[in-house]
Design an enzyme around this catalytic site. Structure first.
Site, PDB file in Angstrom:
ATOM      1  N   ASP A  29       0.869  -1.168   0.000  1.00 14.03           N
ATOM      2  CA  ASP A  29       0.000   0.000   0.000  1.00 14.03           C
ATOM      3  C   ASP A  29       0.911   1.224   0.000  1.00 14.03           C
ATOM      4  O   ASP A  29       2.087   1.138   0.379  1.00 14.03           O
ATOM      5  CB  ASP A  29      -0.886  -0.011   1.240  1.00 14.03           C
ATOM      6  CG  ASP A  29      -1.846   1.165   1.297  1.00 14.03           C
ATOM      7  OD1 ASP A  29      -2.321   1.592   0.229  1.00 14.03           O
ATOM      8  OD2 ASP A  29      -2.105   1.654   2.404  1.00 14.03           O
ATOM      9  N   ASP A  31      -0.201   5.102   0.790  1.00 17.29           N
ATOM     10  CA  ASP A  31      -0.485   6.102   1.822  1.00 17.29           C
ATOM     11  C   ASP A  31      -0.620   5.455   3.197  1.00 17.29           C
ATOM     12  O   ASP A  31      -1.311   4.447   3.360  1.00 17.29           O
ATOM     13  CB  ASP A  31      -1.756   6.863   1.463  1.00 17.29           C
ATOM     14  CG  ASP A  31      -1.551   7.752   0.249  1.00 17.29           C
ATOM     15  OD1 ASP A  31      -0.981   8.832   0.393  1.00 17.29           O
ATOM     16  OD2 ASP A  31      -1.939   7.323  -0.857  1.00 17.29           O
TER      17      ASP A  31
END
Length: 303
Positions: A29, A31
């Site tokens: 991922d 953010d």
């Protein structure tokens, strides 16, 4: 798949080398995992430190990042034109790209607009190819020296404020590829992918600004904005899968956790709280490998 994996992994490994050792595909991922932005903007990162971090400084840092990301998108990545035409990955429109030489192509005069028909998909494919080429060259070839310094100073300021979050995450991605100070070129067949809920073009801009472009190639960045993370995970598995390939997902959110569970992949949850089990600095490659070994050794026994 036999040709795609070595080319994307290192650019050097042969097909024979790939079959001799496990190919690890790491799905990150972005953010609040590899980078911090939302938690800086809303003050939640500072709040987790019980007054030890300056909340106003956190918000200021986050706003600066927002401005830099939008500026790079608008001025160099055609974002004002293509904002409403998000695709899940940069090569999604390759079938519409006829390979035309774009050296002297006038993007301002090609009248890219709605409707989103085949003619305009070709124009968008051209823009995606141009963005990929810029990404491959790096920030120093896109921005002038002053702006490069502004961006690098912002990175250093953020890294210091977050106690080395950005640099330690980058180091782990280097280690995932087999890079080191003594061997700056990747010497493994492992692959880093990013699956982010953000739209594609700003996510590519973030990769450049947060110094991730040397550890994640542009074609390995996926936007789950419309399609969801599970679909992106399925595409990645389809693209890289083989008898000797292992996958691992790393992120902070429920969606990627659920998707990893469906795929029967190990999942490592990242949190920014100082007492969290896995965060940056902290998470290291032996821990990642342990998670993968547990899942894949268990799977081999079950099989």
């Amino acid at each position: 798949m036999d040709e795609a994996v070595p080319a994307l992994a290192t650019g050097q490994a042969s097909t024979d080398a790939v079959t001799e050792q496990p190919v690890n595909v790491y799905i990150w991922d972005m953010d609040e995992t590899l980078i911090l932005l939302k938690s800086l903007l809303d003050g939640s990162y500072a709040g987790a430190f019980d007054g030890l971090k300056d909340r106003e400084k956190s918000t200021e840092i986050g706003k600066r990042w927002e401005n830099l990301i939008l500026e790079l998108c608008d001025e160099h990545f055609f974002y004002e034109e293509i904002e409403n035409y998000n695709e899940p990955y940069l090569n999604a429109l390759n079938e519409y790209d006829d390979g035309r030489d774009l050296t002297s192509y006038d993007f301002e005069a090609d009248c890219f607009s709605s409707p989103y028909d085949d003619a305009n998909k070709k124009k968008l494919a051209y823009r995606h190819r141009a963005i990929g080429e810029k990404y491959a060259k790096g920030l120093e070839k896109i921005l002038d020296q002053h702006m490069v310094k502004v961006c690098n100073d912002q990175y250093s300021l953020t890294d210091k404020y977050t106690d080395g979050w950005l640099s330690s995450a980058h180091k782990l991605l280097e280690e995932a590829l087999g890079k080191s100070a003594s061997a700056p070129t990747a010497n493994s067949s492992s692959i880093n992918c990013i699956v982010t809920s953000g739209s594609l073009i700003p996510s590519l801009a973030k990769c450049l600004l947060y110094h991730l472009d040397d550890v994640v190639s542009s074609e390995n960045v996926y936007s789950s904005w419309e399609v969801g993370k599970l679909q992106c995970f399925k595409w990645i598995k389809e693209r890289f899968d083989g008898p000797n390939v292992r996958f691992c997902a790393i992120g902070d959110g429920h969606e990627e956790c659920t998707a990893a569970h469906v795929m029967k992949w190990p999942f490592i949850k990242i949190e920014f709280r100082p007492e969290a089990h896995h965060r940056f600095p902290g998470l290291d490659m032996p821990t990642v490998q342990t998670y993968m070994d547990v899942i894949y050794e268990s799977s081999s026994k079950d099989g």
